[in-house]
Enzyme design. Sequence first.
Site, PDB file in Angstrom:
ATOM      1  N   ASP A   3       7.006   1.614   5.535  1.00 25.43           N
ATOM      2  CA  ASP A   3       6.750   2.776   4.682  1.00 25.43           C
ATOM      3  C   ASP A   3       6.149   3.872   5.575  1.00 25.43           C
ATOM      4  O   ASP A   3       6.884   4.640   6.195  1.00 25.43           O
ATOM      5  CB  ASP A   3       5.829   2.335   3.541  1.00 25.43           C
ATOM      6  CG  ASP A   3       5.556   3.422   2.532  1.00 25.43           C
ATOM      7  OD1 ASP A   3       6.196   4.471   2.599  1.00 25.43           O
ATOM      8  OD2 ASP A   3       4.686   3.231   1.659  1.00 25.43           O
ATOM      9  N   PHE A   6       9.013   3.626  -5.016  1.00 23.23           N
ATOM     10  CA  PHE A   6       8.411   2.301  -4.899  1.00 23.23           C
ATOM     11  C   PHE A   6       9.404   1.258  -5.398  1.00 23.23           C
ATOM     12  O   PHE A   6       9.838   1.302  -6.548  1.00 23.23           O
ATOM     13  CB  PHE A   6       7.095   2.207  -5.662  1.00 23.23           C
ATOM     14  CG  PHE A   6       6.253   1.072  -5.161  1.00 23.23           C
ATOM     15  CD1 PHE A   6       5.456   1.221  -4.025  1.00 23.23           C
ATOM     16  CD2 PHE A   6       6.292  -0.167  -5.780  1.00 23.23           C
ATOM     17  CE1 PHE A   6       4.715   0.165  -3.529  1.00 23.23           C
ATOM     18  CE2 PHE A   6       5.549  -1.238  -5.296  1.00 23.23           C
ATOM     19  CZ  PHE A   6       4.752  -1.070  -4.170  1.00 23.23           C
ATOM     20  N   GLU A  16      10.111  -8.219   8.710  1.00 30.41           N
ATOM     21  CA  GLU A  16       9.297  -7.511   7.714  1.00 30.41           C
ATOM     22  C   GLU A  16      10.194  -7.029   6.568  1.00 30.41           C
ATOM     23  O   GLU A  16      11.404  -6.843   6.753  1.00 30.41           O
ATOM     24  CB  GLU A  16       8.620  -6.332   8.446  1.00 30.41           C
ATOM     25  CG  GLU A  16       7.880  -5.328   7.613  1.00 30.41           C
ATOM     26  CD  GLU A  16       6.613  -5.856   6.961  1.00 30.41           C
ATOM     27  OE1 GLU A  16       6.738  -6.803   6.169  1.00 30.41           O
ATOM     28  OE2 GLU A  16       5.524  -5.307   7.212  1.00 30.41           O
TER      29      GLU A  16
HETATM   30  P1  IMP Z   1       3.164   0.904   5.721  1.00 28.21           P
HETATM   31  O1  IMP Z   1       1.974   0.506   6.512  1.00 28.21           O
HETATM   32  O2  IMP Z   1       2.877   2.156   4.951  1.00 28.21           O
HETATM   33  O3  IMP Z   1       4.417   1.025   6.550  1.00 28.21           O
HETATM   34  O4  IMP Z   1       3.385  -0.171   4.592  1.00 28.21           O
HETATM   35  C1  IMP Z   1       4.059  -1.360   4.818  1.00 28.21           C
HETATM   36  C2  IMP Z   1       3.737  -2.379   3.767  1.00 28.21           C
HETATM   37  O5  IMP Z   1       3.466  -1.741   2.502  1.00 28.21           O
HETATM   38  C3  IMP Z   1       4.910  -3.290   3.490  1.00 28.21           C
HETATM   39  O6  IMP Z   1       4.868  -4.417   4.294  1.00 28.21           O
HETATM   40  C4  IMP Z   1       4.742  -3.617   2.028  1.00 28.21           C
HETATM   41  O7  IMP Z   1       3.864  -4.709   1.886  1.00 28.21           O
HETATM   42  C5  IMP Z   1       4.075  -2.419   1.434  1.00 28.21           C
HETATM   43  N1  IMP Z   1       5.026  -1.471   0.782  1.00 28.21           N
HETATM   44  C6  IMP Z   1       5.292  -0.210   1.139  1.00 28.21           C
HETATM   45  N2  IMP Z   1       6.194   0.357   0.324  1.00 28.21           N
HETATM   46  C7  IMP Z   1       6.504  -0.579  -0.582  1.00 28.21           C
HETATM   47  C8  IMP Z   1       7.413  -0.605  -1.705  1.00 28.21           C
HETATM   48  O8  IMP Z   1       8.140   0.354  -2.021  1.00 28.21           O
HETATM   49  N3  IMP Z   1       7.438  -1.768  -2.413  1.00 28.21           N
HETATM   50  C9  IMP Z   1       6.679  -2.849  -2.106  1.00 28.21           C
HETATM   51  N4  IMP Z   1       5.844  -2.875  -1.064  1.00 28.21           N
HETATM   52  C10 IMP Z   1       5.753  -1.748  -0.304  1.00 28.21           C
END
Ligand code: IMP
Length: 219
Positions: free
Chosen positions: A137, A186, A133
């Site tokens: 986040d 981000f 992955e």
């Molecule tokens: P989570 O479910 O909040 O952990 O988000 C994970 C997904 O969000 C990642 O696989 C990315 O696709 C997207 N994501 C989260 N933060 C970022 C970032 O800073 N840049 C680009 N994509 C992000």
Amino acid sequence: MSESSIRIPDKYSGYALSHFCVPKHYEDDLEDIMIPWGLIQDRTERLARDIFQDVRDEPLTALCVLKGGYRFYTDLLDKITTLNRSHGSVSVPINVDFIRLKSYENDESTGQIRVVGGDNLSGLRGQNVLVVEDIIDTGRTMEKLLAILANHGPKSVRVASLLVKRRQGSTGYRPDYTGFEIPDKFVVGYALDYNEYFRDLNHICVINENGKKKYAITE
Ligand code: IMP
């Protein structure tokens, strides 16, 4: 957070765009370079070695989480297969698999995580799976994915994520292998996108307000 990842502190201000090569079409859209491409390669080489030493002779199914994970996936697998060629006494047979998930719009999680494509997961039964992955986040996407994978009866599941964000509201999920722990900003580049833009950028960079506005989904 495991001590084995590189921690980028909150106060870190990154590298000026002028110190490295950045495509002209993104010059006005980025704050700074957080992780230059060369450093990503060096860190990935070490993660490949750690994975190789942990897995040893067992076959591994490497599952790429598209689209954001594709560059880390290809570089990580390149480095594991280099070890396979050079090691002599130990090698890891590798299968490749892909899954596509969607959860983000602009720079916010939609809270809805959908499997929108990829291989038939029934092939994972009895396999040692390595999920690859780009970024953890909140951790919700990975927890949801791991629950989906568990339904398909893999023998084992490990997760390698290039980045883990330090942020409030995290589920506390931590991958088995992490490249860098980063501040709550981000980031784009090295296949990480903002509404499908910036995947064609080599370095991991912080997007600026101009970039967010320019590439926002508005309707
Ligand atoms: P989570 O479910 O909040 O952990 O988000 C994970 C997904 O969000 C990642 O696989 C990315 O696709 C997207 N994501 C989260 N933060 C970022 C970032 O800073 N840049 C680009 N994509 C992000």
